[in-house]
Design a protein around this motif. Structure first.
Motif, mmCIF file in Angstrom:
data_model
loop_
_atom_site.group_PDB
_atom_site.id
_atom_site.type_symbol
_atom_site.label_atom_id
_atom_site.label_comp_id
_atom_site.label_asym_id
_atom_site.label_seq_id
_atom_site.Cartn_x
_atom_site.Cartn_y
_atom_site.Cartn_z
ATOM 1 N N ALA A 1 0.888 -1.266 0.034
ATOM 2 C CA ALA A 1 -0.173 -0.177 -0.078
ATOM 3 C C ALA A 1 0.777 1.392 0.030
ATOM 4 C CB ALA A 1 -0.905 0.070 1.275
ATOM 5 N N ILE A 2 2.095 1.420 0.871
ATOM 6 C CA ILE A 2 2.846 2.252 0.764
ATOM 7 C C ILE A 2 3.270 2.565 -0.636
ATOM 8 C CG2 ILE A 2 5.270 3.221 1.662
ATOM 9 C CD1 ILE A 2 4.353 1.689 4.374
ATOM 10 N N LEU A 3 3.920 1.617 -1.145
ATOM 11 C CA LEU A 3 4.304 1.563 -2.792
ATOM 12 C C LEU A 3 3.435 2.298 -3.540
ATOM 13 C CD1 LEU A 3 6.238 -1.802 -2.822
ATOM 14 C CD2 LEU A 3 7.323 0.602 -2.125
ATOM 15 N N ALA A 4 2.222 1.436 -3.481
ATOM 16 C CA ALA A 4 1.001 2.072 -4.491
ATOM 17 C C ALA A 4 0.568 3.582 -4.075
ATOM 18 C CB ALA A 4 -0.205 1.137 -4.170
ATOM 19 N N GLU A 5 0.610 3.853 -2.882
ATOM 20 C CA GLU A 5 0.384 5.446 -2.642
ATOM 21 C C GLU A 5 1.319 6.373 -3.446
ATOM 22 O OE1 GLU A 5 -1.919 7.044 -0.905
ATOM 23 O OE2 GLU A 5 -3.022 5.456 0.165
ATOM 24 N N GLY A 6 2.697 5.834 -3.524
ATOM 25 C CA GLY A 6 3.535 6.535 -3.951
ATOM 26 C C GLY A 6 3.398 6.842 -5.682
ATOM 27 N N LEU A 7 2.863 5.485 -6.278
ATOM 28 C CA LEU A 7 2.580 5.746 -7.710
ATOM 29 C C LEU A 7 1.320 6.558 -7.960
ATOM 30 C CD1 LEU A 7 3.492 2.179 -9.327
ATOM 31 C CD2 LEU A 7 4.913 4.347 -9.212
ATOM 32 N N ALA A 8 0.242 6.213 -6.929
ATOM 33 C CA ALA A 8 -0.990 7.034 -6.870
ATOM 34 C C ALA A 8 -0.801 8.567 -7.061
ATOM 35 C CB ALA A 8 -1.797 6.377 -6.130
ATOM 36 N N ALA A 9 0.219 8.939 -6.070
ATOM 37 C CA ALA A 9 0.380 10.348 -5.923
ATOM 38 C C ALA A 9 0.732 11.067 -7.186
ATOM 39 C CB ALA A 9 1.510 10.602 -4.845
ATOM 40 N N SER A 10 1.548 10.434 -8.162
ATOM 41 C CA SER A 10 1.859 10.990 -9.384
ATOM 42 C C SER A 10 0.696 11.053 -10.256
ATOM 43 C CB SER A 10 3.202 10.089 -10.042
ATOM 44 O OG SER A 10 4.151 9.892 -9.073
ATOM 45 N N PHE A 11 -0.343 10.364 -10.251
ATOM 46 C CA PHE A 11 -1.366 10.613 -11.217
ATOM 47 C C PHE A 11 -2.624 10.790 -10.537
ATOM 48 C CE2 PHE A 11 1.787 7.585 -12.744
ATOM 49 C CZ PHE A 11 2.047 8.020 -14.068
ATOM 50 N N ARG A 12 -2.555 11.433 -9.499
ATOM 51 C CA ARG A 12 -3.806 11.485 -8.520
ATOM 52 C C ARG A 12 -4.826 12.392 -9.396
ATOM 53 N NH1 ARG A 12 -5.416 9.636 -4.140
ATOM 54 N NH2 ARG A 12 -3.140 9.274 -3.410
ATOM 55 N N ASP A 13 -4.193 13.346 -10.030
ATOM 56 C CA ASP A 13 -5.273 14.593 -10.679
ATOM 57 C C ASP A 13 -5.399 14.231 -12.119
ATOM 58 O OD1 ASP A 13 -5.259 15.896 -8.459
ATOM 59 O OD2 ASP A 13 -3.451 16.899 -8.662
ATOM 60 N N GLN A 14 -5.261 12.978 -12.498
ATOM 61 C CA GLN A 14 -5.124 12.757 -14.165
ATOM 62 C C GLN A 14 -6.666 12.098 -14.465
ATOM 63 O OE1 GLN A 14 -2.494 13.545 -16.369
ATOM 64 N NE2 GLN A 14 -1.901 14.573 -14.029
ATOM 65 N N GLY A 15 -7.663 11.836 -13.697
ATOM 66 C CA GLY A 15 -8.958 11.468 -14.042
ATOM 67 C C GLY A 15 -8.967 9.992 -14.369
ATOM 68 N N ILE A 16 -7.955 9.167 -13.705
ATOM 69 C CA ILE A 16 -7.970 7.884 -14.026
ATOM 70 C C ILE A 16 -9.114 7.127 -13.640
ATOM 71 C CG2 ILE A 16 -6.404 5.742 -13.351
ATOM 72 C CD1 ILE A 16 -4.780 7.802 -14.778
ATOM 73 N N GLN A 17 -9.706 6.336 -14.471
ATOM 74 C CA GLN A 17 -10.880 5.745 -14.066
ATOM 75 C C GLN A 17 -10.550 4.149 -13.948
ATOM 76 O OE1 GLN A 17 -12.400 7.363 -18.006
ATOM 77 N NE2 GLN A 17 -14.339 7.398 -16.997
ATOM 78 N N THR A 18 -9.445 3.588 -14.451
ATOM 79 C CA THR A 18 -8.960 2.044 -14.417
ATOM 80 C C THR A 18 -7.295 2.059 -14.387
ATOM 81 O OG1 THR A 18 -10.995 1.261 -15.423
ATOM 82 C CG2 THR A 18 -9.062 -0.003 -15.323
ATOM 83 N N VAL A 19 -6.878 1.190 -13.517
ATOM 84 C CA VAL A 19 -5.454 0.827 -13.267
ATOM 85 C C VAL A 19 -5.526 -0.485 -13.954
ATOM 86 C CG1 VAL A 19 -3.505 0.590 -12.080
ATOM 87 C CG2 VAL A 19 -5.301 2.378 -11.308
ATOM 88 N N ILE A 20 -4.357 -0.822 -14.664
ATOM 89 C CA ILE A 20 -4.388 -1.863 -15.184
ATOM 90 C C ILE A 20 -2.854 -2.447 -15.257
ATOM 91 C CG2 ILE A 20 -3.957 -1.133 -17.659
ATOM 92 C CD1 ILE A 20 -5.525 -3.650 -18.673
ATOM 93 N N GLY A 21 -2.475 -3.882 -15.067
ATOM 94 C CA GLY A 21 -1.183 -4.400 -15.160
ATOM 95 C C GLY A 21 -1.197 -5.815 -15.706
#
Ligand code: ZN
Length: 201
Positions: free
Chosen positions: A57-77
């Motif tokens: 979760a700590i790692l994911a928060e770091g990535l999410a912080a970079s894209f938080r205002d981008q209107g992301i609707q889905t994350v895919i990997g």
């Protein structure tokens, strides 16, 4: 569900992320025999840090912080490395999480997963060395006429050579030098070599 988090508070420094990897034994220092036959002084296995949900979760928060205002609707990997990362980043952004899989060597969405035209998608992966899997996921996203907004990577091992033509964020940039056995400085020092995964380390 919207999360109100200050991005500045959730993004650690690369050194702090590296500490988390070391503490989790996801990054080992020593003398390693790689499957390629080469030797190295470091070994990385992302699954070791992701086995702890609170660290994932700590790692994911770091990535999410970079894209938080981008209107992301889905994350895919891509499976398998990207599944947990997509899930945790999606949790941080309050979106859904999908993963792609290879079927007969072709990367695709399975299990009834689908994307809508115009859907804003963030592609994530645990580690990239060439970026090949990420490119395949980007192709899948575009097949559905969804919009890839960016790429988020836990550990970038490309040495900064990769360009997806999209905004990219990584938590750690890591270059692990590999040596031919006969040129290995650790062998020269007669440090015992370990084959990762073959014993408890
Ligand atoms: Zn060696």
């Amino acid at each position: 569900m919207e999360k109100h988090t200050n991005a500045k508070e959730t993004r650690l420094t690369p050194e702090e992320y590296l500490d988390l990897f070391r503490k989790s034994k996801a990054l080992l220092d020593g003398h390693f025999l790689l499957t390629s036959g080469k030797h190295s002084a470091q070994y990385m296995q992302c699954a070791q840090v992701l086995q702890y949900p609170e660290r994932a979760a700590i790692l994911a928060e770091g990535l999410a912080a970079s894209f938080r205002d981008q209107g992301i609707q889905t994350v895919i990997g891509p499976a398998t490395g990207g599944i947990l990362v997509a899930h945790e980043v999606a949790r941080a952004l309050g979106t859904r999480a999908l993963f792609t899989e290879r079927e007969n060597g072709i990367m695709r969405l399975r299990r009834g997963f689908t994307l809508s035209p115009g859907e804003r998608v963030l592609v994530v992966e645990d580690v990239i060395t060439t970026g090949g899997s990420v490119r395949e996921v980007l192709a899948v996203v575009r097949e559905f006429e969804a919009i890839p907004v960016g790429v988020g990577i836990l550990v970038d091992r490309t040495g900064g050579t990769v360009d997806f033509g999209l905004p990219m964020a990584s938590l750690i940039q890591l270059h692990i030098q590999a040596f031919e056995a006969q040129e290995c400085p650790l062998c020269a020092q007669e440090i015992p070599a370990i084959k990762p995964g073959s014993r408890k380390i």
